[in-house]
Design a protein around this motif. Structure first.
Motif, PDB file in Angstrom:
ATOM      1  N   LEU A   1       4.383  -8.447  -6.321  1.00  0.00           N
ATOM      2  CA  LEU A   1       5.154  -8.508  -5.096  1.00  0.00           C
ATOM      3  C   LEU A   1       5.492  -7.071  -4.737  1.00  0.00           C
ATOM      4  O   LEU A   1       5.999  -6.321  -5.572  1.00  0.00           O
ATOM      5  CB  LEU A   1       6.430  -9.326  -5.311  1.00  0.00           C
ATOM      6  N   VAL A   2       5.209  -6.658  -3.524  1.00  0.00           N
ATOM      7  CA  VAL A   2       5.318  -5.253  -3.153  1.00  0.00           C
ATOM      8  C   VAL A   2       6.628  -4.969  -2.442  1.00  0.00           C
ATOM      9  O   VAL A   2       6.979  -5.630  -1.480  1.00  0.00           O
ATOM     10  CB  VAL A   2       4.132  -4.843  -2.251  1.00  0.00           C
ATOM     11  N   SER A   3       7.349  -3.961  -2.949  1.00  0.00           N
ATOM     12  CA  SER A   3       8.566  -3.510  -2.290  1.00  0.00           C
ATOM     13  C   SER A   3       8.477  -2.040  -1.890  1.00  0.00           C
ATOM     14  O   SER A   3       9.345  -1.525  -1.225  1.00  0.00           O
ATOM     15  CB  SER A   3       9.781  -3.732  -3.201  1.00  0.00           C
ATOM     16  N   ASN A   4       7.397  -1.368  -2.298  1.00  0.00           N
ATOM     17  CA  ASN A   4       7.191   0.040  -1.977  1.00  0.00           C
ATOM     18  C   ASN A   4       6.522   0.140  -0.602  1.00  0.00           C
ATOM     19  O   ASN A   4       5.447  -0.413  -0.395  1.00  0.00           O
ATOM     20  CB  ASN A   4       6.300   0.680  -3.044  1.00  0.00           C
ATOM     21  N   PRO A   5       7.131   0.857   0.347  1.00  0.00           N
ATOM     22  CA  PRO A   5       6.544   0.951   1.690  1.00  0.00           C
ATOM     23  C   PRO A   5       5.203   1.696   1.728  1.00  0.00           C
ATOM     24  O   PRO A   5       4.467   1.612   2.703  1.00  0.00           O
ATOM     25  CB  PRO A   5       7.607   1.701   2.507  1.00  0.00           C
ATOM     26  N   HIS A   6       4.840   2.390   0.644  1.00  0.00           N
ATOM     27  CA  HIS A   6       3.580   3.124   0.600  1.00  0.00           C
ATOM     28  C   HIS A   6       2.430   2.294   0.038  1.00  0.00           C
ATOM     29  O   HIS A   6       1.299   2.766  -0.021  1.00  0.00           O
ATOM     30  CB  HIS A   6       3.747   4.408  -0.225  1.00  0.00           C
ATOM     31  N   VAL A   7       2.730   1.062  -0.384  1.00  0.00           N
ATOM     32  CA  VAL A   7       1.703   0.154  -0.895  1.00  0.00           C
ATOM     33  C   VAL A   7       1.507  -0.953   0.126  1.00  0.00           C
ATOM     34  O   VAL A   7       2.470  -1.598   0.550  1.00  0.00           O
ATOM     35  CB  VAL A   7       2.109  -0.439  -2.269  1.00  0.00           C
ATOM     36  N   LYS A   8       0.258  -1.181   0.533  1.00  0.00           N
ATOM     37  CA  LYS A   8      -0.045  -2.191   1.551  1.00  0.00           C
ATOM     38  C   LYS A   8       0.017  -3.588   0.959  1.00  0.00           C
ATOM     39  O   LYS A   8      -0.560  -3.846  -0.094  1.00  0.00           O
ATOM     40  CB  LYS A   8      -1.439  -1.964   2.137  1.00  0.00           C
ATOM     41  N   THR A   9       0.704  -4.482   1.653  1.00  0.00           N
ATOM     42  CA  THR A   9       0.723  -5.878   1.247  1.00  0.00           C
ATOM     43  C   THR A   9      -0.530  -6.574   1.758  1.00  0.00           C
ATOM     44  O   THR A   9      -1.255  -6.046   2.603  1.00  0.00           O
ATOM     45  CB  THR A   9       1.970  -6.596   1.801  1.00  0.00           C
ATOM     46  N   ASN A  10      -0.780  -7.769   1.238  1.00  0.00           N
ATOM     47  CA  ASN A  10      -1.942  -8.565   1.634  1.00  0.00           C
ATOM     48  C   ASN A  10      -3.226  -7.743   1.514  1.00  0.00           C
ATOM     49  O   ASN A  10      -4.089  -7.775   2.369  1.00  0.00           O
ATOM     50  CB  ASN A  10      -1.778  -9.126   3.050  1.00  0.00           C
ATOM     51  N   SER A  11      -3.309  -6.992   0.402  1.00  0.00           N
ATOM     52  CA  SER A  11      -4.432  -6.088   0.182  1.00  0.00           C
ATOM     53  C   SER A  11      -4.867  -6.118  -1.271  1.00  0.00           C
ATOM     54  O   SER A  11      -4.143  -6.605  -2.137  1.00  0.00           O
ATOM     55  CB  SER A  11      -4.049  -4.647   0.545  1.00  0.00           C
ATOM     56  N   ILE A  12      -6.052  -5.570  -1.510  1.00  0.00           N
ATOM     57  CA  ILE A  12      -6.586  -5.429  -2.859  1.00  0.00           C
ATOM     58  C   ILE A  12      -6.845  -3.947  -3.110  1.00  0.00           C
ATOM     59  O   ILE A  12      -7.613  -3.322  -2.376  1.00  0.00           O
ATOM     60  CB  ILE A  12      -7.888  -6.229  -3.039  1.00  0.00           C
ATOM     61  N   TYR A  13      -6.205  -3.388  -4.125  1.00  0.00           N
ATOM     62  CA  TYR A  13      -6.452  -2.011  -4.539  1.00  0.00           C
ATOM     63  C   TYR A  13      -7.491  -2.045  -5.654  1.00  0.00           C
ATOM     64  O   TYR A  13      -7.369  -2.823  -6.595  1.00  0.00           O
ATOM     65  CB  TYR A  13      -5.169  -1.360  -5.061  1.00  0.00           C
ATOM     66  N   PHE A  14      -8.499  -1.198  -5.537  1.00  0.00           N
ATOM     67  CA  PHE A  14      -9.556  -1.171  -6.536  1.00  0.00           C
ATOM     68  C   PHE A  14     -10.137   0.232  -6.604  1.00  0.00           C
ATOM     69  O   PHE A  14      -9.880   1.066  -5.737  1.00  0.00           O
ATOM     70  CB  PHE A  14     -10.659  -2.192  -6.210  1.00  0.00           C
ATOM     71  N   THR A  15     -10.890   0.497  -7.652  1.00  0.00           N
ATOM     72  CA  THR A  15     -11.540   1.792  -7.774  1.00  0.00           C
ATOM     73  C   THR A  15     -13.034   1.637  -7.559  1.00  0.00           C
ATOM     74  O   THR A  15     -13.627   0.612  -7.872  1.00  0.00           O
ATOM     75  CB  THR A  15     -11.285   2.429  -9.152  1.00  0.00           C
ATOM     76  N   GLN A  16     -13.595   2.661  -6.984  1.00  0.00           N
ATOM     77  CA  GLN A  16     -15.040   2.729  -6.786  1.00  0.00           C
ATOM     78  C   GLN A  16     -15.460   4.127  -7.199  1.00  0.00           C
ATOM     79  O   GLN A  16     -15.096   5.091  -6.531  1.00  0.00           O
ATOM     80  CB  GLN A  16     -15.391   2.445  -5.320  1.00  0.00           C
TER      81      GLN A  16
END
Length: 191
Positions: free
Chosen positions: A141-156
């Motif tokens: 659950l995201v409370s940090n304004p710098h992290v996008k909600t409804n998103s997937i963070y991944f590495t490439q």
């Protein structure tokens, strides 16, 4: 070998399976329980602990969801992810591979409906964010304004990327521009 919180060391266990399978496709831990998606059929199993045996019991029958792969999208990785009390199956789908470098093109997410023994497609995870490493995934659950909600963070490779579920776009995120120049591996650390 198995280790659980509270154990002083790794312990050799006997494993007992209700089903035949080739391998674990993806594994996750939720509230102290171990769940796995197993090949070849896509059954979901849960590990039960009764010393000295770890018993894997089938929760649902196979039939992984069929993917809407487009031409050139032939590779994918899958992750079991607990998200807000539900079990999700997240597919990271790649476009054609160039010299052993796969390029992520999209994601598909499915929620396990235990009552129907079926996977239901998910288009929105609300105020949560999914974080994927090379081998596992977590949601938060995201409370940090710098992290996008409804998103997937991944590495490439050495880049941090964000897949936006709303508009199906992928953006590059370099919170520390020097990271992309170093030859290091990424992993998520949960607090």
């Amino acid at each position: 070998m198995l280790w659980r919180p509270g154990d002083a060391e790794f312990v050799r266990k006997e494993f007992l399976f209700d089903i035949e399978f080739n391998s674990f496709l993806t594994v996750t831990v939720d509230e102290g329980n171990i769940y796995a998606l197993v090949a070849p059929h896509g059954d979901i199993v849960k590990a039960g602990f009764k010393d000295p045996i770890v018993h894997f019991k089938k929760l649902i029958n196979g039939e992984k969801p069929s993917l809407g792969l487009q031409e050139g999208q032939v590779f994918y990785d899958c992750y079991l992810v607990e998200c807000n009390g539900e079990m999700l199956l997240v597919y990271k789908i790649y476009s054609a591979s160039f010299l052993s470098y796969k390029v992520v093109s999209t994601f598909e997410i499915f929620r396990l409906d235990y009552s129907k023994d079926a996977w239901i497609e998910v288009k929105d995870i609300g105020e949560r964010t999914i974080f994927l490493s090379e081998y596992q995934g977590r949601s938060s659950l995201v409370s940090n304004p710098h992290v996008k909600t409804n998103s997937i963070y991944f590495t490439q490779r050495r880049h941090l990327c964000i897949f936006d579920l709303d508009d199906q776009s992928i953006e590059l995120s370099l919170p520390c521009p020097n990271v992309s120049k170093s030859n290091s591996a990424f992993c998520w650390i949960w607090g």
